[in-house]
Design a protein around this motif. Sequence first.
Motif, mmCIF file in Angstrom:
data_model
loop_
_atom_site.group_PDB
_atom_site.id
_atom_site.type_symbol
_atom_site.label_atom_id
_atom_site.label_comp_id
_atom_site.label_asym_id
_atom_site.label_seq_id
_atom_site.Cartn_x
_atom_site.Cartn_y
_atom_site.Cartn_z
ATOM 1 N N SER A 114 20.017 -13.024 -49.225
ATOM 2 C CA SER A 114 20.355 -11.648 -48.870
ATOM 3 C C SER A 114 21.796 -11.557 -48.389
ATOM 4 C CB SER A 114 19.398 -11.164 -47.778
ATOM 5 O OG SER A 114 19.762 -9.899 -47.290
ATOM 6 N N SER A 117 24.318 -11.773 -51.131
ATOM 7 C CA SER A 117 24.458 -10.508 -51.856
ATOM 8 C C SER A 117 25.290 -9.507 -51.065
ATOM 9 C CB SER A 117 23.079 -9.917 -52.187
ATOM 10 O OG SER A 117 22.502 -9.225 -51.091
ATOM 11 N N HIS A 213 24.814 -0.764 -50.300
ATOM 12 C CA HIS A 213 24.282 -1.985 -50.906
ATOM 13 C C HIS A 213 22.890 -2.225 -50.359
ATOM 14 C CE1 HIS A 213 23.686 -5.928 -52.533
ATOM 15 N NE2 HIS A 213 23.465 -6.418 -51.328
ATOM 16 N N ALA A 215 19.630 -4.980 -50.244
ATOM 17 C CA ALA A 215 19.079 -6.301 -50.494
ATOM 18 C C ALA A 215 17.572 -6.163 -50.367
ATOM 19 C CB ALA A 215 19.615 -7.318 -49.497
ATOM 20 N N PHE A 238 21.436 -6.454 -59.372
ATOM 21 C CA PHE A 238 21.697 -7.886 -59.400
ATOM 22 C C PHE A 238 20.419 -8.608 -58.969
ATOM 23 C CE2 PHE A 238 25.606 -5.674 -58.705
ATOM 24 C CZ PHE A 238 26.581 -6.372 -59.392
ATOM 25 N N THR A 239 20.317 -9.891 -59.272
ATOM 26 C CA THR A 239 19.123 -10.637 -58.880
ATOM 27 C C THR A 239 19.437 -12.114 -58.784
ATOM 28 O OG1 THR A 239 16.760 -10.919 -59.347
ATOM 29 C CG2 THR A 239 18.275 -11.079 -61.222
ATOM 30 N N ASP A 240 18.463 -12.878 -58.268
ATOM 31 C CA ASP A 240 18.613 -14.330 -58.268
ATOM 32 C C ASP A 240 18.309 -14.886 -59.650
ATOM 33 O OD1 ASP A 240 15.878 -13.717 -57.998
ATOM 34 O OD2 ASP A 240 15.791 -14.443 -55.936
ATOM 35 N N ILE A 268 23.216 -12.845 -59.569
ATOM 36 C CA ILE A 268 24.204 -12.924 -58.490
ATOM 37 C C ILE A 268 25.043 -14.188 -58.623
ATOM 38 C CG2 ILE A 268 22.658 -14.112 -56.879
ATOM 39 C CD1 ILE A 268 25.234 -11.390 -55.937
ATOM 40 N N THR A 286 24.809 -0.682 -55.137
ATOM 41 C CA THR A 286 24.473 -2.003 -55.655
ATOM 42 C C THR A 286 23.142 -2.422 -55.041
ATOM 43 O OG1 THR A 286 25.834 -3.031 -53.926
ATOM 44 C CG2 THR A 286 26.837 -2.732 -56.099
ATOM 45 N N PHE A 288 20.399 -5.779 -54.829
ATOM 46 C CA PHE A 288 20.035 -7.176 -55.102
ATOM 47 C C PHE A 288 18.533 -7.313 -55.025
ATOM 48 C CE2 PHE A 288 19.197 -11.525 -53.354
ATOM 49 C CZ PHE A 288 19.521 -12.231 -54.507
#
Length: 319
Positions: A114, A117, A213, A215, A238-240, A268, A286, A288
């Motif tokens: 987190s 990100s 943003h 997370a 975005f992601t892992d 990410i 954004t 994540f």
Amino acid sequence: MLIVPEKLIADLVSAEDAFAAVEATFAAMAREEAYNFPVVREALGEGRQYGFKSGLDRAGGMLGVKAGGYFPGNAGKGMPNHQSSVYLFDPETGRPTAMVGGNLLTALRTAAASAISIDRLARRDAKVLGMVGAGHQAAFQLRAAARVRRFEKVIAWNLHPEMLPKLGEVAAELGLPFEAVPLERMVEADVIVTITSSPAASLMAAHVAPGTHLACMGTDTRGKQEVEPALLARARVFTDEVAQSVTIGEAQHAVAAGLIAAADITPIGAVVAGLAEGRQSEAQITLFDGTGVGLQDLAVAGAAVRRAEEFGLAIAVEV
């Protein structure tokens, strides 16, 4: 094989160690030097979940698996609801090399992801941190976020508001004013961390202002959901790991609704490795989608083993 018990982890791995380990892992994934194996996840009934996350990091020389899950009855027994252990193997021979207590490591690696990100995607002038969720991992999330941005205030919401004062104590430790708010006031936040185990969305698109943003760290299983799918359609996502994001992560719902596709989601790690752009404007939202990948667990477990060996604390056993 070396054993590193759970009780030693707090003295072996810091939040900074976890951040560095997870960031390096994300970059290795983006460079295709590391990859995760398919997740195994099973419902055991009465809210219990059990599964396996595993992977291979050729760059870091790591092969292994985390076994564990969520057991909601544990809190009443004086134990964390999340229980896990990490097992490491020699990637050349398959020989088991370590067994590591994974409970604290899970919280540290989740908070590190987190924070990475936030560090890479949040506006530099972010001042207000919003927290959605106040369970065990929320304190780790709050502390990790505060390390990468100079927040001036924390606002928070939880389905069970009686849990919020403990999170307020963490904010006070950090010198940050804290206020419990309704979800509608999350529109005041510059960064929002969601860390719940909800089966239905609580945070709506209308609760999020331009330039925020997010997370989203709680959705890691089919059926879980923290935010409205329309929010992902408004955001740059975005992601892992994309494969997990669209199947067991927050994006599963937006993809199912036809609002976004896998191709719209950026790893990410690509941002960390300099292979992709992060935030593109001050007004851009954004998001994540932190699904939690096995390689994160291997990275922090490896850090724990190295530190335990350095201090002579690892327990050697014959297998």
